[in-house]
Design a protein around this motif. Sequence first.
Motif, PDB file in Angstrom:
ATOM      1  N   ASN A 105       0.973  -1.602  -0.054  1.00  7.51           N
ATOM      2  CA  ASN A 105      -0.141  -0.379  -0.095  1.00  7.51           C
ATOM      3  C   ASN A 105       0.325   0.921  -0.147  1.00  7.51           C
ATOM      4  OD1 ASN A 105       0.693  -0.104   2.745  1.00  7.51           O
ATOM      5  ND2 ASN A 105      -1.287   0.308   3.661  1.00  7.51           N
ATOM      6  N   ALA A 106       2.077   0.978   0.291  1.00  3.74           N
ATOM      7  CA  ALA A 106       2.902   2.366   0.850  1.00  3.74           C
ATOM      8  C   ALA A 106       3.806   2.224  -0.781  1.00  3.74           C
ATOM      9  CB  ALA A 106       3.600   3.107   1.959  1.00  3.74           C
ATOM     10  N   SER A 107       3.313   0.956  -2.111  1.00  5.98           N
ATOM     11  CA  SER A 107       4.691   1.139  -2.304  1.00  5.98           C
ATOM     12  C   SER A 107       4.539   2.502  -3.752  1.00  5.98           C
ATOM     13  CB  SER A 107       4.714  -0.306  -2.898  1.00  5.98           C
ATOM     14  OG  SER A 107       3.875  -0.184  -3.750  1.00  5.98           O
ATOM     15  N   ASP A 108       6.056   2.714  -4.643  1.00  2.07           N
ATOM     16  CA  ASP A 108       5.013   3.822  -5.516  1.00  2.07           C
ATOM     17  C   ASP A 108       4.459   2.992  -6.911  1.00  2.07           C
ATOM     18  OD1 ASP A 108       7.312   1.882  -7.014  1.00  2.07           O
ATOM     19  OD2 ASP A 108       8.863   3.153  -7.117  1.00  2.07           O
ATOM     20  N   PHE A 109       4.460   1.551  -6.766  1.00  2.28           N
ATOM     21  CA  PHE A 109       4.237   1.611  -8.126  1.00  2.28           C
ATOM     22  C   PHE A 109       4.307   1.045  -9.752  1.00  2.28           C
ATOM     23  CE2 PHE A 109      -0.644   0.430  -7.111  1.00  2.28           C
ATOM     24  CZ  PHE A 109      -0.950   0.355  -5.668  1.00  2.28           C
ATOM     25  N   SER A 110       6.239   0.896  -9.552  1.00  2.00           N
ATOM     26  CA  SER A 110       6.770   1.235 -10.354  1.00  2.00           C
ATOM     27  C   SER A 110       6.736  -0.095 -11.104  1.00  2.00           C
ATOM     28  CB  SER A 110       7.922   1.561 -10.342  1.00  2.00           C
ATOM     29  OG  SER A 110       8.589   0.720  -9.507  1.00  2.00           O
ATOM     30  N   THR A 111       6.373  -1.007  -9.872  1.00  2.00           N
ATOM     31  CA  THR A 111       6.527  -2.317 -10.966  1.00  2.00           C
ATOM     32  C   THR A 111       5.030  -2.805 -11.446  1.00  2.00           C
ATOM     33  OG1 THR A 111       8.007  -3.326  -9.325  1.00  2.00           O
ATOM     34  CG2 THR A 111       6.431  -4.993 -10.753  1.00  2.00           C
ATOM     35  N   LEU A 112       3.447  -2.372 -11.200  1.00  2.00           N
ATOM     36  CA  LEU A 112       3.083  -2.405 -11.301  1.00  2.00           C
ATOM     37  C   LEU A 112       2.438  -1.971 -12.961  1.00  2.00           C
ATOM     38  CD1 LEU A 112      -0.822  -2.918 -11.843  1.00  2.00           C
ATOM     39  CD2 LEU A 112      -0.604  -1.161 -10.233  1.00  2.00           C
ATOM     40  N   LYS A 113       3.177  -0.368 -13.219  1.00  2.00           N
ATOM     41  CA  LYS A 113       3.472   0.512 -14.469  1.00  2.00           C
ATOM     42  C   LYS A 113       3.903   0.124 -15.025  1.00  2.00           C
ATOM     43  CE  LYS A 113       2.619   4.818 -11.215  1.00  2.00           C
ATOM     44  NZ  LYS A 113       3.836   5.775 -10.609  1.00  2.00           N
ATOM     45  N   ASP A 159      -3.159  -6.285  -5.285  1.00  2.00           N
ATOM     46  CA  ASP A 159      -2.840  -7.753  -6.038  1.00  2.00           C
ATOM     47  C   ASP A 159      -3.425  -8.094  -7.644  1.00  2.00           C
ATOM     48  OD1 ASP A 159      -1.950  -8.652  -3.252  1.00  2.00           O
ATOM     49  OD2 ASP A 159      -3.534  -9.527  -2.556  1.00  2.00           O
ATOM     50  N   LEU A 160      -2.705  -8.616  -7.866  1.00  2.00           N
ATOM     51  CA  LEU A 160      -3.307  -8.349  -9.845  1.00  2.00           C
ATOM     52  C   LEU A 160      -2.912  -9.605  -9.809  1.00  2.00           C
ATOM     53  CD1 LEU A 160      -3.903  -7.294 -11.791  1.00  2.00           C
ATOM     54  CD2 LEU A 160      -1.825  -6.206 -12.658  1.00  2.00           C
TER      55      LEU A 160
END
Length: 166
Positions: A105-113, A159-160
């Motif tokens: 929840n506090a990640s930068d979501f760079s992996t998702l992007k 979670d994706l």
Amino acid sequence: MGNHRKTLGLAVGTILIVVCIIAGLAFLHYSRTDNRTAQPAPGSTQPSATAPRSSDTPTSTKMAKSLSDAYQACNKGVAFDETATTTEALVLEDSGKSLTVFSGNASDFSTLKCVASHLNIPANYTAEMLKKQDNPSMVSISWDGYSAQWTYNTRSGLDLYITSKD
């Protein structure tokens, strides 16, 4: 002592939620029926179900390669840890036919992007995931030969689970 019990209770609750989500995703994945086309009779003029498809149609081999390529390009080598709120982890399973993204929840979501870019996830789906709003219900999406299920919890993150639609 009371705060310790409360913290321990929250941690156990979070772990149970994550385990339930993973179990639900696994159930969804393994409960799909096989929708392959039957083989035509010998001498039939119908194309074979195993005949090569045109290059613009996604195939399961291409899809698995795309998932594997996204994993290779975006994986930061971080092991999944349900208590890590600032990191993201990727898990490639089923011989490269499924890819799971865990974003704290506090990640930068760079992996998702990165994964979204490699797999061409439509921007409106990615934007919804990036809102970081509590969404305990499983959301199902599909695009370009892929299907995915995702959920977001404000305590544990995103979670994706992505698979090919073959």
